[in-house]
Each structure stands twice: as structure tokens, then as C-alpha cells.
Design an enzyme around this catalytic site. Structure first.
Site, PDB file in Angstrom:
ATOM      1  N   GLU A  27      -0.499   4.179  -7.883  1.00  0.00           N
ATOM      2  CA  GLU A  27      -0.315   4.993  -6.850  1.00  0.00           C
ATOM      3  C   GLU A  27       0.967   5.075  -6.238  1.00  0.00           C
ATOM      4  OE1 GLU A  27      -1.632   4.116  -2.869  1.00  0.00           O
ATOM      5  OE2 GLU A  27      -2.669   2.319  -3.457  1.00  0.00           O
ATOM      6  N   LYS A 162      -8.904  -5.933   2.563  1.00  0.00           N
ATOM      7  CA  LYS A 162      -8.248  -6.563   3.662  1.00  0.00           C
ATOM      8  C   LYS A 162      -9.262  -6.574   4.839  1.00  0.00           C
ATOM      9  CE  LYS A 162      -4.108  -4.527   3.110  1.00  0.00           C
ATOM     10  NZ  LYS A 162      -5.247  -3.734   2.474  1.00  0.00           N
TER      11      LYS A 162
END
Ligand code: PSU
Ligand code: MN
Length: 307
Positions: A27, A162
């Protein structure tokens, strides 16, 4: 392969796809919005080298001048890294307008999956995915990445999620939408900077061959949708949970106090956590991306062998 008129596949990538050779998508939001310059460019170029050394072809994905690009040159990677947050962070809702207007866009996990699929690429390596944000029960901030995983048949190799996100709600969302969450050599969902989170994955997989076989079965059955591989950060680069969790809590609080919302949230949190940890989180982030690139390349190779 029928190509859509907005898509440019780099010749090396096109040849590999046509010949059934392994390709790994990457990406560009991680370059422009996920890391500072120049580490972003150094990391992106090194990730491509790791994929090549492992025997696969890298295809960094982005939107340039309204063209969907599968495979960037190193000059184009440098351009995205230098422009940083001045580049439009492009999610699914942005694709049509950016292409119609001839603009640039940095692709998130969502749009990288979309363009990879258009280009015939099945495996994608990144750092972290977006998910259900903490407090989503009132903000409704749920990353489009989860919806894309539900619909687009691309395997995403990440280092877990996360704790800027609500990990439990993120797993619930993926379950509802039928996305398999696989742990690579672990039963636990890794928490990006650390190897454990206290949450279990659906299945533990111990080899790239097992990952490839599961994805092949999903595709052959026509189930549709993606697959999420969560690969723990190598022990030597993992962070002290107390240190990183304190930084994350502080960054999330500041984000709320500053009234930061929407697509700005994730880039703000990543940059602030890097500041609060004196750059240690950035060093860990870079290493876990390398680790994911290696596993994605090995899995792409195994997938191609399945024919
Ligand atoms: N997590 C990271 N680094 C990143 C991102 C997430 O550790 O660069 C980026 C990815 O491009 C991901 C996007 O798809 O943030 C999610 O943004 P949002 O939460 O706005 O959906
Ligand atoms: Mn969001």
C-alpha cells in the site's frame, strides 16, 4: 484478463500475473501518512527488495494523475514519501472522484485490496489494518478496511491490530462479516508493537503452505471476501507493553481533546505515538513490515504452486 480503462499495471507485474508467478501488493498510505520522510521511502524500497529476494514480484499500489497504478517506480515511491500528508488519503469512497479529476491518491488497505484485485494480485503485505476505533459505539468510527476484507478476495498479511483500536470489537466485526483471522505461529492476535494481546485468533497456521491452502479453498469455493493473516512482530523488535500502551493511551486522549476525527485520526495517532516513544515505535513499525513482506512473499509462492 479484462482490464478496466483506469488501471495501469506495471509490465513486470503484468507479466508475472499472466504467467502465474507470485506477486505481492503493497500500500501507499503507509508511505505518505504512516511514516515520516525519509524513513517512509527507505522502508518502502527495502520492502520491495525483501519481496524480490524471497522470489516474488512487488507491486506498490497508488493513484497517480487519476490512474490506478499496480506497481510503482522508485521515483514514484519517492514522490509519495516526499509529499506525505499532502497526498489525498484514498479510501473506497474517494476512488471515483480522484480518477475523474485526474488526481493523486495514497491507497489504504481498502483501496490497495480493490486495485490489487483488479490487477489479478491475491496477496498483500502491510503493517497494520484499520479497525473499530475505541469509542466507536458513539463515534461510529469503523475503518472501511473491515468492510473491504468482507468483500474483496485478497489475503492481507499484517502484524495484528494496534490498541489505538478496540481489538475485541474489531474481531467481533470481522466475525460477523465472515473474515477468517489467522495467527501465524500463534494462537493470539498480535497487537502490532507487541506479540500478544490477550485475544485469540480463529486459527493458528504454522507454515506459508497452510496459509496458501486455506486461501485457495476459500477462493475455489467462491466464498468471496478476504482473509486476514496476523504475523507477530519478531521478539527482538517488540516493545515493552507498559511503555507502548502508555504512549497509545496518551495519544488517544490528545486526539479526543484536539477534536481530531475521521481519516485524520489514524495518521495523527501513529505520528504522536512515534514522538512519545522517541522514535522507538517507528523502528518497530519498520521491522514488522519487513517481517510481513517476507511471509507474504513465501505465501504467494506457496499459493502459485497450488496452481
Ligand atoms: N495502521 C498503521 N499504519 C498505517 C495505517 C494503519 O499502522 O499506515 C493506514 C493503512 O493505510 C490503513 C489506514 O488502511 O491507515 C486505515 O485508516 P482509517 O483508520 O482511517 O480507515
Ligand atoms: Mn475512520
Amino acid at each position: 484478463m479484462k482490464l478496466n480503462q483506469y488501471l495501469d499495471i506495471n509490465p513486470e507485474v503484468a507479466a508475472a500475473v499472466a504467467e502465474g508467478r507470485p506477486v505481492v501488493a503493497l500500500e501507499s498510505t503507509i508511505i505518505s501518512h504512516g511514516m515520516p520522510y525519509p524513513q517512509n521511502v527507505e522502508t518502502a524500497l527495502q520492502v520491495e527488495r525483501i519481496i524480490r529476494d524471497a522470489g516474488a514480484v512487488p507491486a506498490t499500489i497508488a493513484i497517480i494523475g487519476g490512474r490506478l497504478k499496480a506497481g510503482l517506480t522508485s521515483e514514484e515511491i519517492e514522490y509519495f514519501g516526499k509529499k506525505g500528508q499532502a497526498i489525498h488519503k484514498a479510501s473506497r469512497r474517494d476512488l471515483a472522484v480522484l480518477c475523474a479529476r485526474g488526481e493523486d491518491g495514497a491507497t489504504t488497505v481498502t483501496t490497495t485490496m480493490i486495485i490489487a484485485h483488479m490487477a489479478g494480485i491475491q496477496i498483500f503485505a502491510t503493517g497494520g489494518i484499520g479497525g473499530v476505533h475505541r469509542g466507536a459505539e458513539t463515534t461510529m468510527d469503523i475503518s472501511a478496511d473491515l468492510e473491504e476484507l468482507a468483500h474483496t478476495p485478497v489475503m492481507v498479511v499484517c502484524a495484528g491490530a494496534k490498541s489505538i483500536l478496540d481489538l475485541g470489537l474489531t474481531l467481533e466485526y470481522l466475525e460477523t462479516h465472515g473474515v477468517p483471522v489467522l495467527g501465524y505461529q500463534t494462537n493470539e492476535l498480535p497487537a502490532f508493537y507487541t506479540r500478544t494481546s490477550g485475544f485469540r485468533v480463529d486459527y493458528r497456521m504454522d507454515t506459508p503452505q497452510e496459509l496458501a491452502a486455506a486461501f485457495k479453498a476459500q477462493n475455489d469455493m467462491g466464498l468471496g471476501g478476504g482473509m486476514l493473516v496476523t504475523n507477530p512482530i519478531p521478539q527482538e523488535y517488540s516493545m515493552d507493553p507498559e511503555v507502548i500502551n502508555k504512549a497509545i493511551d496518551d495519544a488517544v486522549r490528545e486526539c479526543g481533546e484536539k477534536g481530531i476525527q475521521g481519516k485524520e485520526t489514524t495518521p495523527f495517532l501513529l505520528a504522536r505515538i512515534a514522538e512519545l516513544t522517541g522514535g522507538n515505535s517507528l523502528a518497530s513499525n519498520i521491522q514488522l513490515v519487513f517481517n510481513n513482506a517476507r511471509l507474504a512473499a513465501e505465501t504467494a509462492i506457496a499459493y502459485c504452486k497450488l496452481g
